[in-house]
Design an enzyme around this catalytic site. Structure first.
Site, short mmCIF file in Angstrom:
data_model
loop_
_atom_site.label_atom_id
_atom_site.label_comp_id
_atom_site.label_asym_id
_atom_site.label_seq_id
_atom_site.Cartn_x
_atom_site.Cartn_y
_atom_site.Cartn_z
N GLY A 68 29.26 22.49 -38.35
CA GLY A 68 30.18 22.58 -37.23
C GLY A 68 31.46 23.27 -37.67
N GLY A 70 35.98 23.55 -36.75
CA GLY A 70 37.15 23.00 -36.07
C GLY A 70 38.33 23.93 -36.24
CB ALA A 71 41.86 23.52 -35.24
CB SER A 72 41.80 22.93 -40.29
OG SER A 72 40.85 21.89 -40.29
N GLY A 73 38.87 24.80 -40.07
CA GLY A 73 37.84 25.36 -40.92
C GLY A 73 36.43 25.04 -40.47
CB VAL A 75 31.97 21.05 -41.42
CG1 VAL A 75 31.34 19.94 -42.26
CG2 VAL A 75 33.40 20.68 -41.03
CG ASP A 185 42.17 16.47 -32.41
OD1 ASP A 185 42.18 16.38 -31.17
OD2 ASP A 185 41.55 17.36 -33.03
#
Length: 351
Positions: A68, A70-73, A75, A185
């Site tokens: 998956g 997300g905003a920071s990287g 996975v 979050d």
């Protein structure tokens, strides 16, 4: 439906013994003793492993399988070369801007010092050159998002256990670890499920630590649309009550097995779950929220309790929302739940 509408909540005449007679705030509970299974571990007791970049490349097979993003990287899935073949999830933070470096530091310092049944455990990290990676235990049953909204609805009893697990995890972050942690979050994508379907809170990249002598913190707007508390859009300090608002949304989603926002629904009154649930609660028609769910209908009293707790969590005024300790007590039935104020009879504070 365009934009966000925030409802004005009354600050007086709130029934129930849990509220102070001259205050609209929940009484501050005494900090309870930590249950035996909850621990706060020092780095010495639970050391994080420092991986080299080559080691992580090897255990992820060259970052082959994406779990998956997300905003920071992004996975990736991996497997340690230990005697157990431990499954791992590696978050690779690609863009090393100042903000992402700060988030990386927060994650390492925060998760590395905490341990709880309902938190995803951080196993290690890599800080080599410009590379920043975080190594977590692998959650084999994915996220709450997939659990609730993709395929057959899970059983009512299982949903109850997931809701209680998320509540306990937040209680730990807010009140039981050495330094209070605000997640900022909370959403279904950040609630993961292990092989036994135990709910665990993940992704502390947006977490904001509160120092011992502080009660609130100022930061940029964080969180995800549909789960964000109203105070994010106001020039006021952010407290742990932002997580409680988000939990209220998730609790309704768990009860109803549907997303908070479904604009494509045929009935416009049902498009926003938080509004529809309030209407159903006030009209005594909670059966509409769980239509076709025989297990939930059989447990309608617990459904009513959970919806009432959610409506308390969703109060616009942060001080009107209960603490996570009070939330867990109300969910497990150990305290009486006063009727939550009805926001629908008041004019919106944003036109």
């Amino acid at each position: 439906i365009v934009g966000s509408v925030f409802i004005k909540v009354p600050r007086t005449n709130v029934p129930g013994s849990q509220l102070g007679s001259n205050s609209n705030t929940w009484r501050k509970e005494k900090r309870r003793k930590k249950p035996a299974q909850i621990q706060t571990m020092s780095p010495e007791a639970l050391p994080l492993r420092a991986f080299t970049y080559k080691e992580i490349e090897k255990v992820t097979d060259g970052f082959r399988e994406e779990l998956g993003s997300g905003a920071s990287g992004i996975v990736y899935k991996g497997q340690l070369e230990d005697e157990f073949g431990t499954g791992i999830a590696v978050k690779k933070i690609d863009k090393m801007l100042q903000e992402s470096e700060k988030e990386f530091a927060i994650e390492v310092q925060t998760i590395g010092r905490t341990f709880h049944r309902n938190l995803v455990r951080l196993l290690g990290f890599c800080a080599e050159g410009k590379e920043r990676l975080l190594v977590y235990e692998l959650m084999t049953n994915g996220s709450l998002n997939g659990f609730l909204f993709c395929g057959t609805s899970p059983t009512w009893n299982l949903r109850v256990q997931v809701a209680l697990g998320v509540a306990r995890g937040l209680l730990y972050l807010h009140e039981e670890c050495n330094t209070q942690i605000i997640h900022c979050d909370i959403k279904p994508q950040n609630i993961l499920l292990d092989e036994n379907l135990v709910a665990k809170i993940s992704d502390f990249g947006l977490a904001k630590l509160l120092r011992t002598n502080q009660t609130q913190t100022n930061t940029g707007i964080r969180g995800t649309r549909g789960y964000v508390a109203p105070e994010w859009f106001k020039n006021i300090g952010i407290t742990s009550k932002v997580d409680i608002y988000s939990f209220g949304v998730i609790l309704l989603e768990i009860v109803c097995c549907r997303r908070n926002v479904e604009l494509e629904t045929a009935d416009e009154e049902q498009a926003i779950l938080t509004y529809w649930a309030n209407d159903c609660y006030r009209s005594g028609r909670l059966d509409l929220l769980i239509k076709g769910d025989e297990e939930a209908i059989f447990n309608i009293k617990k459904v009513e309790r959970f919806v009432a707790v959610a409506l308390w969590c969703l109060q616009e005024e942060p001080t009107m929302r209960p603490t996570m300790l009070k939330v867990t007590q109300m969910l497990d039935g150990s305290v009486t739940i006063p009727t939550p104020p009805d926001p629908s009879s008041f004019i919106s504070s944003l036109q």
